[in-house]
Enzyme design. Structure first.
Site, PDB file in Angstrom:
ATOM      1  N   SER A  14       0.826  -1.211   0.000  1.00 22.70           N
ATOM      2  CA  SER A  14       0.000   0.000   0.000  1.00 22.70           C
ATOM      3  C   SER A  14       0.867   1.270   0.000  1.00 22.70           C
ATOM      4  CB  SER A  14      -0.891   0.016   1.251  1.00 22.70           C
ATOM      5  OG  SER A  14      -1.542   1.259   1.348  1.00 22.70           O
ATOM      6  N   SER A  16      -0.500   4.150   0.744  1.00 21.93           N
ATOM      7  CA  SER A  16      -1.179   5.106   1.631  1.00 21.93           C
ATOM      8  C   SER A  16      -0.300   5.624   2.773  1.00 21.93           C
ATOM      9  CB  SER A  16      -2.468   4.495   2.191  1.00 21.93           C
ATOM     10  OG  SER A  16      -3.371   4.300   1.136  1.00 21.93           O
ATOM     11  N   THR A  61      -9.091  -1.258   2.921  1.00 22.97           N
ATOM     12  CA  THR A  61      -8.890  -1.693   1.540  1.00 22.97           C
ATOM     13  C   THR A  61      -9.160  -3.189   1.413  1.00 22.97           C
ATOM     14  OG1 THR A  61      -7.423  -1.499  -0.372  1.00 22.97           O
ATOM     15  CG2 THR A  61      -6.354  -1.943   1.736  1.00 22.97           C
ATOM     16  N   LYS A  65     -13.608  -3.980   2.285  1.00 23.23           N
ATOM     17  CA  LYS A  65     -14.467  -2.813   2.031  1.00 23.23           C
ATOM     18  C   LYS A  65     -15.969  -3.104   2.188  1.00 23.23           C
ATOM     19  CE  LYS A  65     -11.555  -0.094  -1.078  1.00 23.23           C
ATOM     20  NZ  LYS A  65     -11.534   0.639  -2.339  1.00 23.23           N
ATOM     21  N   ASN A  86     -14.419   2.786   2.486  1.00 23.91           N
ATOM     22  CA  ASN A  86     -12.947   2.867   2.380  1.00 23.91           C
ATOM     23  C   ASN A  86     -12.346   3.771   3.443  1.00 23.91           C
ATOM     24  OD1 ASN A  86     -13.400   5.468   1.371  1.00 23.91           O
ATOM     25  ND2 ASN A  86     -11.662   5.325  -0.036  1.00 23.91           N
ATOM     26  N   ASP A 101     -13.802   7.058  -2.628  1.00 25.51           N
ATOM     27  CA  ASP A 101     -13.329   6.639  -3.960  1.00 25.51           C
ATOM     28  C   ASP A 101     -14.055   7.397  -5.079  1.00 25.51           C
ATOM     29  OD1 ASP A 101     -11.471   4.786  -3.070  1.00 25.51           O
ATOM     30  OD2 ASP A 101     -12.932   3.165  -2.981  1.00 25.51           O
ATOM     31  N   GLY A 126     -15.975  -2.566 -17.096  1.00 25.40           N
ATOM     32  CA  GLY A 126     -15.791  -3.294 -15.840  1.00 25.40           C
ATOM     33  C   GLY A 126     -17.002  -3.122 -14.940  1.00 25.40           C
ATOM     34  N   GLY A 128     -16.781  -4.242 -11.313  1.00 24.77           N
ATOM     35  CA  GLY A 128     -16.370  -4.621  -9.955  1.00 24.77           C
ATOM     36  C   GLY A 128     -16.550  -3.460  -8.992  1.00 24.77           C
ATOM     37  N   TYR A 228      -2.870   2.472 -12.253  1.00 24.88           N
ATOM     38  CA  TYR A 228      -1.806   3.494 -12.277  1.00 24.88           C
ATOM     39  C   TYR A 228      -0.419   2.868 -12.269  1.00 24.88           C
ATOM     40  CZ  TYR A 228      -2.196   2.710  -7.250  1.00 24.88           C
ATOM     41  OH  TYR A 228      -2.257   2.122  -6.006  1.00 24.88           O
TER      42      TYR A 228
HETATM   43  P1  ATR Z   1     -12.274  -4.129  -8.133  1.00 21.53           P
HETATM   44  O1  ATR Z   1     -12.954  -4.128  -6.812  1.00 21.53           O
HETATM   45  O2  ATR Z   1     -10.852  -3.634  -8.089  1.00 21.53           O
HETATM   46  O3  ATR Z   1     -13.063  -3.444  -9.209  1.00 21.53           O
HETATM   47  P2  ATR Z   1     -13.116  -6.784  -8.913  1.00 21.53           P
HETATM   48  O4  ATR Z   1     -14.380  -6.626  -8.166  1.00 21.53           O
HETATM   49  O5  ATR Z   1     -12.405  -8.086  -8.813  1.00 21.53           O
HETATM   50  O6  ATR Z   1     -12.063  -5.691  -8.503  1.00 21.53           O
HETATM   51  O7  ATR Z   1     -13.381  -6.436 -10.455  1.00 21.53           O
HETATM   52  C1  ATR Z   1     -12.430  -6.592 -11.422  1.00 21.53           C
HETATM   53  C2  ATR Z   1     -12.995  -6.176 -12.777  1.00 21.53           C
HETATM   54  O8  ATR Z   1     -12.001  -6.481 -13.759  1.00 21.53           O
HETATM   55  C3  ATR Z   1     -14.247  -6.935 -13.204  1.00 21.53           C
HETATM   56  O9  ATR Z   1     -15.034  -6.099 -14.019  1.00 21.53           O
HETATM   57  C4  ATR Z   1     -13.657  -8.090 -13.991  1.00 21.53           C
HETATM   58  O10 ATR Z   1     -14.532  -8.677 -14.920  1.00 21.53           O
HETATM   59  P3  ATR Z   1     -15.428  -9.971 -14.500  1.00 21.53           P
HETATM   60  O11 ATR Z   1     -16.560  -9.438 -13.685  1.00 21.53           O
HETATM   61  O12 ATR Z   1     -15.855 -10.553 -15.777  1.00 21.53           O
HETATM   62  O13 ATR Z   1     -14.508 -10.867 -13.714  1.00 21.53           O
HETATM   63  C5  ATR Z   1     -12.557  -7.368 -14.724  1.00 21.53           C
HETATM   64  N1  ATR Z   1     -11.522  -8.274 -15.225  1.00 21.53           N
HETATM   65  C6  ATR Z   1     -10.518  -8.846 -14.523  1.00 21.53           C
HETATM   66  N2  ATR Z   1      -9.766  -9.630 -15.339  1.00 21.53           N
HETATM   67  C7  ATR Z   1     -10.302  -9.544 -16.577  1.00 21.53           C
HETATM   68  C8  ATR Z   1      -9.986 -10.115 -17.858  1.00 21.53           C
HETATM   69  N3  ATR Z   1      -8.931 -10.929 -18.016  1.00 21.53           N
HETATM   70  N4  ATR Z   1     -10.778  -9.794 -18.921  1.00 21.53           N
HETATM   71  C9  ATR Z   1     -11.827  -8.962 -18.770  1.00 21.53           C
HETATM   72  N5  ATR Z   1     -12.188  -8.397 -17.578  1.00 21.53           N
HETATM   73  C10 ATR Z   1     -11.438  -8.670 -16.504  1.00 21.53           C
END
Ligand code: ATR
Length: 284
Positions: A14, A16, A61, A65, A86, A101, A126, A128, A228
Site C-alpha cells: 500500500s 497510503s 482496503t 471494504k 474505504n 473513492d 468493468g 467490480g 496506475y
Molecule cells: P475491483 O474491486 O478492483 O473493481 P473486482 O471486483 O475483482 O475488482 O473487479 C475486477 C474487474 O475487472 C471486473 O469487471 C472483472 O470482470 P469480470 O466481472 O468478468 O470478472 C474485470 N476483469 C478482470 N480480469 C479480466 C480479464 N482478463 N478480462 C476482462 N475483464 C477482466
C-alpha cells in the site's frame, strides 16, 4: 500523537502510509499513519481495538471494504449507495464508515482536465468495486452511462442498482441512466461518448492489456484508467497517440486520500507534481 492507519490483507504494497505521512509532515500535524495487515477473521476485533486505543480513523482496503458495512455503527450516504467503505472515523463513541473513492475519481478528472458537466455520456468498462464508485460519481453528475463487462450478469446487476425509483422499483428501460452493452460490441459506441473509463485490472503490470480499438473514438473524448501501474497503460497510450485527452489513474488514488485526510484532520492537503513524483518514486 494522533493515530491513523490503513487496514487490508495483504497490505505491504500500500502507498497510503507514504502518502499520508508526507502530508502529516508537510502540514506539521502530530500524527502517524501505519499499515496494518488484518485477516478477515480479525476485522471486527481489530476495529474495536483501534477504537479503544484512540485512533482517529483508518482507511479500509481489499478485502474488507464490503464486510466493514456490517461492523460500523453508522454508514454515510456515499458508502451506503456504493456498498463499500474505504474510510472509518471514530467519532462520539461511534464507528462511522464513508467512501471517498467516488470523490477521488471526480476530483481527478476535474482537477486535471475538464468541467465535469461536459460529460453527458460515458462508457465504463468493468463492473467490480471500482466500477461502482465510478458509476456513482457519474450518476450523481447525471451523466448517461454505458456499462460493459466480460461477465455480463455482473454489469446487469450493477446497472439495476442505479435504476430504481425511491420505492426500490425498477424504472422503465427508457428512464434508466445506466445501460448495459455487450462486451464484444463496445467499439460500436465509441463515437458517441465524452468519457471512456477502464475500471478493470486489464493493463496493470502482469495483466494483459484491455483489447480495444479506439479508432472510432470521438476525438474530444477523455480517456481515463483506474490502473496506475504503469502510469500510462496501453489504453492511455493508444488514446494519446490518436490525440485524445487522457488522465492517468494515480490521481484517483491521491484525491481519495486527500478526501480522507480532510475528514480526519480538517485540512484538504495539496495534490501537486512534487507529491506525484514522490509517490511515483516509491512505486518503482
Ligand atoms: P475491483 O474491486 O478492483 O473493481 P473486482 O471486483 O475483482 O475488482 O473487479 C475486477 C474487474 O475487472 C471486473 O469487471 C472483472 O470482470 P469480470 O466481472 O468478468 O470478472 C474485470 N476483469 C478482470 N480480469 C479480466 C480479464 N482478463 N478480462 C476482462 N475483464 C477482466
Amino acid at each position: 500523537m494522533k493515530k491513523v492507519a490503513v487496514i487490508g490483507h495483504p497490505i505491504s504494497h500500500s502507498l497510503s502510509p507514504k502518502l499520508h505521512n508526507y502530508w502529516i509532515k508537510k502540514y506539521g500535524i502530530d500524527a502517524h499513519y501505519e499499515a496494518i495487515d488484518v485477516e478477515p477473521k480479525d476485522l471486527r476485533n481489530t476495529i474495536k481495538r483501534m477504537q479503544k486505543e484512540g485512533y482517529v480513523g483508518c482507511n479500509v482496503t481489499i478485502p474488507h471494504k464490503e464486510a466493514m458495512l456490517d461492523i460500523v455503527d453508522k454508514v454515510y450516504h456515499v458508502a451506503k449507495s456504493i456498498g463499500a467503505i474505504n474510510i472509518i472515523v471514530f467519532k462520539d463513541g461511534k464507528i462511522c464508515g464513508d467512501n471517498t473513492d467516488s470523490d477521488g475519481f471526480l476530483s481527478n478528472i476535474v482537477n486535471n482536465m475538464c468541467d465535469y458537466e461536459i460529460i453527458k455520456k460515458a462508457l465504463v468498462i468493468g463492473a467490480g468495486g471500482a466500477a461502482l464508485a465510478v458509476c456513482h460519481a457519474l450518476f450523481e453528475n447525471e451523466s448517461n452511462i454505458l456499462l460493459t463487462n466480460r461477465t455480463r450478469d455482473r454489469a446487469e446487476k450493477l446497472a439495476e442498482d442505479f435504476s430504481k425509483d425511491v420505492y426500490g422499483k425498477l424504472l422503465d428501460e427508457n428512464l434508466r441512466k445506466v445501460k448495459v452493452i455487450d462486451w464484444n460490441e463496445k467499439e460500436k459506441y465509441l463515437s458517441d461518448i465524452d468519457l471512456l473509463v477502464n475500471t478493470t485490472s486489464l493493463g496493470m503490470v502482469g495483466m494483459p492489456p484491455l483489447d480495444i480499438d479506439l479508432s472510432n473514438l470521438n476525438k474530444d473524448a477523455l480517456v481515463t484508467d483506474i490502473v496506475y501501474k504503469p502510469l500510462i497503460t496501453p489504453l492511455l497510450a493508444q488514446a494519446e497517440a490518436q490525440g485524445n485527452p487522457i488522465v492517468d489513474g494515480l490521481g484517483m488514488l491521491l484525491y481519495q486520500a486527500q478526501a480522507s485526510f480532510a475528514i480526519w484532520f480538517g485540512i484538504a492537503p495539496e495534490v501537486n507534481q512534487e507529491l506525484r513524483d514522490y509517490i511515483l518514486k516509491n512505486m518503482e
